[in-house]
Design a protein around this motif. Sequence first.
Motif, PDB file in Angstrom:
ATOM      1  N   ALA A 135       8.556  10.726  -3.542  1.00  0.00           N
ATOM      2  CA  ALA A 135       9.130  10.293  -2.385  1.00  0.00           C
ATOM      3  C   ALA A 135      10.081  11.144  -1.398  1.00  0.00           C
ATOM      4  N   ASP A 136      10.943  11.952  -2.319  1.00  0.00           N
ATOM      5  CA  ASP A 136      11.884  12.725  -1.904  1.00  0.00           C
ATOM      6  C   ASP A 136      11.314  13.977  -1.367  1.00  0.00           C
ATOM      7  N   PRO A 137      11.532  14.296   0.033  1.00  0.00           N
ATOM      8  CA  PRO A 137      10.812  15.396   0.547  1.00  0.00           C
ATOM      9  C   PRO A 137      11.361  16.868   0.063  1.00  0.00           C
ATOM     10  N   LEU A 138      12.489  16.934  -0.657  1.00  0.00           N
ATOM     11  CA  LEU A 138      12.986  18.141  -1.302  1.00  0.00           C
ATOM     12  C   LEU A 138      12.736  18.152  -2.774  1.00  0.00           C
ATOM     13  N   LEU A 139      12.925  17.145  -3.690  1.00  0.00           N
ATOM     14  CA  LEU A 139      12.751  17.009  -4.969  1.00  0.00           C
ATOM     15  C   LEU A 139      11.312  16.859  -5.563  1.00  0.00           C
ATOM     16  N   ARG A 140      10.440  16.587  -4.319  1.00  0.00           N
ATOM     17  CA  ARG A 140       8.988  16.186  -4.830  1.00  0.00           C
ATOM     18  C   ARG A 140       8.313  17.766  -5.363  1.00  0.00           C
ATOM     19  N   TRP A 141       8.898  18.835  -4.841  1.00  0.00           N
ATOM     20  CA  TRP A 141       8.422  19.984  -5.399  1.00  0.00           C
ATOM     21  C   TRP A 141       8.488  20.066  -7.022  1.00  0.00           C
ATOM     22  N   LEU A 142       9.650  19.524  -7.534  1.00  0.00           N
ATOM     23  CA  LEU A 142      10.056  19.499  -8.895  1.00  0.00           C
ATOM     24  C   LEU A 142       8.725  18.692  -9.749  1.00  0.00           C
ATOM     25  N   VAL A 143       7.847  18.256  -9.237  1.00  0.00           N
ATOM     26  CA  VAL A 143       6.665  17.480  -9.890  1.00  0.00           C
ATOM     27  C   VAL A 143       5.908  18.731 -10.573  1.00  0.00           C
ATOM     28  N   LEU A 144       5.628  19.747  -9.798  1.00  0.00           N
ATOM     29  CA  LEU A 144       5.046  21.041  -9.927  1.00  0.00           C
ATOM     30  C   LEU A 144       5.775  21.697 -11.220  1.00  0.00           C
ATOM     31  N   ASP A 145       7.038  21.762 -11.215  1.00  0.00           N
ATOM     32  CA  ASP A 145       7.594  22.519 -12.261  1.00  0.00           C
ATOM     33  C   ASP A 145       7.384  21.727 -13.572  1.00  0.00           C
ATOM     34  N   GLY A 146       7.349  20.220 -13.610  1.00  0.00           N
ATOM     35  CA  GLY A 146       7.073  19.554 -14.696  1.00  0.00           C
ATOM     36  C   GLY A 146       5.564  20.017 -15.182  1.00  0.00           C
ATOM     37  N   TYR A 147       4.739  19.975 -14.071  1.00  0.00           N
ATOM     38  CA  TYR A 147       3.299  20.266 -14.200  1.00  0.00           C
ATOM     39  C   TYR A 147       3.090  21.630 -15.076  1.00  0.00           C
ATOM     40  N   GLY A 148       3.761  22.637 -14.347  1.00  0.00           N
ATOM     41  CA  GLY A 148       3.642  24.004 -15.014  1.00  0.00           C
ATOM     42  C   GLY A 148       4.439  23.940 -16.482  1.00  0.00           C
ATOM     43  N   PHE A 149       5.342  23.338 -16.809  1.00  0.00           N
ATOM     44  CA  PHE A 149       5.955  23.326 -18.084  1.00  0.00           C
ATOM     45  C   PHE A 149       5.009  22.542 -19.099  1.00  0.00           C
ATOM     46  N   HIS A 150       4.523  21.516 -18.584  1.00  0.00           N
ATOM     47  CA  HIS A 150       3.116  20.884 -19.461  1.00  0.00           C
ATOM     48  C   HIS A 150       2.070  21.582 -19.818  1.00  0.00           C
ATOM     49  N   GLN A 151       1.496  22.458 -18.808  1.00  0.00           N
ATOM     50  CA  GLN A 151       0.473  23.241 -19.170  1.00  0.00           C
ATOM     51  C   GLN A 151       0.780  24.511 -19.922  1.00  0.00           C
ATOM     52  N   ALA A 152       1.926  24.979 -19.813  1.00  0.00           N
ATOM     53  CA  ALA A 152       2.378  26.066 -20.658  1.00  0.00           C
ATOM     54  C   ALA A 152       2.741  25.618 -21.932  1.00  0.00           C
ATOM     55  N   TYR A 153       3.430  24.461 -22.136  1.00  0.00           N
ATOM     56  CA  TYR A 153       3.626  23.881 -23.259  1.00  0.00           C
ATOM     57  C   TYR A 153       2.432  23.748 -24.207  1.00  0.00           C
ATOM     58  N   PHE A 154       1.478  22.940 -23.642  1.00  0.00           N
ATOM     59  CA  PHE A 154       0.290  22.452 -24.433  1.00  0.00           C
ATOM     60  C   PHE A 154      -0.611  23.287 -24.252  1.00  0.00           C
ATOM     61  N   ARG A 155      -0.981  24.237 -23.303  1.00  0.00           N
ATOM     62  CA  ARG A 155      -1.971  25.138 -23.124  1.00  0.00           C
ATOM     63  C   ARG A 155      -1.503  26.617 -23.115  1.00  0.00           C
ATOM     64  N   THR A 156      -0.719  26.643 -24.148  1.00  0.00           N
ATOM     65  CA  THR A 156       0.085  28.101 -24.078  1.00  0.00           C
ATOM     66  C   THR A 156      -0.699  29.391 -23.656  1.00  0.00           C
ATOM     67  N   ALA A 157      -1.920  29.564 -24.614  1.00  0.00           N
ATOM     68  CA  ALA A 157      -2.742  31.017 -24.537  1.00  0.00           C
ATOM     69  C   ALA A 157      -3.203  31.119 -23.271  1.00  0.00           C
TER      70      ALA A 157
END
Length: 324
Positions: A135-157
């Motif tokens: 909902a927040d037009p500014l902080l909504r971009w942080l979901v992509l930060d979380g997505y990127g962290f998840h992918q790097a953490y679990f799909r590191t190679a």
Amino acid sequence: MASIMGALRRRVLTPDMAETRLSTRGFYEKNPAARDLLETVGMSFLTGYGFAAEAAGPTDAESGLEQVPYEFRGFAYEGAAMACAVRDGLPFGHAHRVERFLTGQAARHVYMVYVGVGWAMARVPRFRWSSMYTADPLLRWLVLDGYGFHQAYFRTAKYVHEQYQEPNFPWPGKGWSWYADRVIDQGIGRATWFVAGTDAARVADIFEEFPESRRADLYAGAGLAATYAGGAGEQELAEFLQRADKHRRWVAQGSAFAASARVEAGLVTPHTELATRVLCDGMTPEEASIVCAESLPDPCVDGAVPAYEVWRTRIAERFAQAGD
């Protein structure tokens, strides 16, 4: 019946704690203290996830979350937000759990909540992404930060060592994939702090294998992790800042973001103070948080450049000026 169902839901939805071990993930172990720190972060995240997976309502998880040691409490709220978002993303999951979660103590951890939503985005089917709370037009971009962290953490190679970028990333929509990739890189940079076991020199080595065009965002993510999670001493942080070279301002920007998150949550730790002093030109966490507040765009509306990037750039420029 509700408690039985909650316990079953927690058991079914919550990942195994073994997934947080560095040995399981294949991450570098700098020393036992760094290993224990990172594994405690992971366990705190999953503890928070479990509370929210089991809770009848989102704020019902608060009593457990508030018992998590303050150094790791933000990670528990992040995990709880992921669980709320996963439940929202399941079939028939229209209970607006993340929105309701933010009406309670989670409001103090709003940055972590949005990152947690990004973790959920990586786990639920893409056709359910429209159910994610952004909902927040500014902080909504942080979901992509979380997505990127998840992918790097679990799909590191794939995401760290092979430097994968998904072409034409579909969220938040047409025309924004160029910026989506950048915020995902910030999450990858943050996760690299974990992948490298908080060894700052190893983090810099990994970043130097990436194309130059991606390094500013990667360094910003690592600056955030170094400040929020910790794990490196003063000399190591100073050397990391030196290795960042022309991207020093972005390390400072990420560090300031982390300081702001901890200040707003009332969870400032000694390592937060150390990291901001080294990475944010001698500032205290409170002073770095003020820089973030003073740099907010008004209004927070996306134009040709997203408001979130305008905000980040203003913060980075403040630190570039301070270092001149």
